[in-house]
Design an enzyme around this catalytic site. Structure first.
Site: not given
Length: 450
Positions: A274, A276, A279, A393
């Site tokens: 996943c 995107g 980073g 998150c």
């Protein structure tokens, strides 16, 4: 009292001029009011909406700073603002015209939470209203400016929500996890986050990057839990030396820690499922040598393009594809798999304050099913003895421990794997803004039995 939850995602752009009794140039307040309306009523993302709106407004310097403060401040304090406005209205706030509602919220933020004189806040905000709404906005804001003020008292979830801006159901989730730390944690989640950079090992070292930033007058602090991270308060990343050359990625320390515990080794095959905006994939790819390979996938084509752009800027080789991770289009085996899964995002509210109140408790079960489905499907691509790291998150148990428990029941070939977290080795750990200075992040490890 909870803020209005938007029904869907809307446009995030704005004309440089508004019509309010004739054409007028954009101002800090008109930009803020427009973005607040789009975020609260159209489901826009605050960071994207503000960026695009400012780009078309022609503001500079202090006006940009004021627009940013008013926008994020209003969204961050929306629960308290709506609670203060409610007693002053004959009808529920949600029934007011959208444009007028945004102005009421913007004006209330200035009156309640800034040093702007109340008369100036009222006058400037009312001046943005359409003629038919001007009397209404003026009357409500004037009543608010003279109403008695008191800090919400009590230790209950609603009182903490009013003081911090985090919705009451999320406060309850925090209380189950943190007990006496609940309000401290909620307050930290609602505070704006400083910009954090991760030095790109393929182009520089953290020591070289720090030296070069300091030489140009940038204030720099070392990361506390991610050794390759630098905190640069108030900096605009694209304006920093080294951005174009790909010497750093803009990434919170919590995200950097996720790749640290994944610990990809030279020569390995790694899947970032996943990925995107890219980073983490860039960090993984940089840790692999020419014999290794990182595959970065995402469900959405637009986010896959962002991943490709990020890898190119960082100078990292990788394979990028669009796929549904619940039904992967590629085969294994992979030595390591990273699943930074879609989630409620409460842990990143420091950068997108609408996350403090936008997510709803009843949405968690659907997100949990998605998360379990992704991890369970990708387990088939993991080689025996390989490591899968799951991260989100956010902090509610439905998306964290409950997901891990469900995965272990569904995939008996997986077993918990010890991870080198910042507070010691553990199969699962959490990062918190009030403890670690990071976004709130949950991380868990799974190993496939051989």
């Amino acid at each position: 009292m909870s803020a209005k939850r938007p029904g869907g995602r809307g446009r995030t752009g704005m004309s440089a001029k508004r019509r309010a009794g004739g054409e007028r140039r954009a101002s800090s307040r008109s930009v803020a009011a427009d973005v607040v309306r789009r975020v609260t009523d159209e489901g826009a993302y605050s960071n994207l909406a503000l960026h695009r709106t400012l780009a078309g407004a022609g503001l500079t310097g202090r006006d940009v700073a004021l627009a940013t403060e008013l926008t994020y401040g209003t969204l961050r304090r929306l629960i308290r603002i709506d609670g203060a406005l409610a007693p002053l209205l004959e009808r529920p706030l949600d029934t007011a015209p959208k444009a007028a509602r945004a102005l009421l919220r913007l004006g209330a933020y200035q009156i309640l939470f800034t040093r702007i004189p109340a008369h100036a806040a009222v006058a400037e905000t009312v001046g943005l209203a359409e003629a038919r709404h001007r009397g209404f906005v003026n009357a409500v804001l004037r009543r608010l400016s003279t109403a008695p003020r008191s800090e919400p008292e009590g230790e209950g979830d609603e009182a903490v929500a009013l003081r911090t801006g985090l919705d009451a159901w999320a406060v309850r989730e925090l209380r189950r996890l943190l007990g006496d730390e609940t309000e401290v944690a909620a307050t930290a989640l609602a505070e704006p986050a400083a910009t954090t950079l991760r030095a790109n090992r393929c182009r520089t070292t953290v020591e070289e990057l720090e030296r070069d930033l300091v030489a140009t007058g940038v204030a720099v602090e070392r990361g506390t839990v991610a050794p390759d991270s630098l905190i640069v308060p108030g900096a605009v990343p694209r304006e920093l030396p080294g951005f174009t050359e790909g010497r750093f990625a803009v990434q919170d320390q919590a995200s950097a820690v996720v790749v640290q515990v994944l610990d990809p080794q030279p020569g390995e095959r790694v899947l970032d499922a996943c990925a995107g905006p890219g980073g983490k994939a860039g960090d993984v790819g940089c840790r692999l040598d020419a014999r290794g390979a990182v595959v970065a996938s995402d469900l959405h084509e637009g986010r896959a393009r962002l991943v490709r752009s990020t890898l190119e800027r960082l100078g990292v080789r990788g394979h990028v594809l669009v796929q549904d991770a619940r039904r992967p289009a590629l085969g294994g085996p992979f030595d390591r798999i990273l699943v930074d899964a879609p989630c409620s995002g409460l842990g990143s509210a420091r950068r997108r304050p609408e996350l403090l109140w936008r997510s709803r408790r009843e949405e968690l079960s659907g997100l949990a099913r998605l998360q379990v489905g992704i991890v369970s499907s990708l387990a088939e691509l993991l080689r025996p003895g390989g490591l899968l790291v799951y991260s989100v998150c956010t902090f509610p148990r439905a998306e964290t421990d409950a997901v891990c428990d469900a995965v272990l029941r569904r995939r008996p070939e997986l077993t918990p794997a010890e991870l080198a977290g910042p507070d010691g080795a553990a199969p699962r750990f959490r990062l918190w803004p009030h403890r670690h200075g990071t976004d709130a992040m949950f991380v868990a490890g799974f190993e496939r039995r051989s």
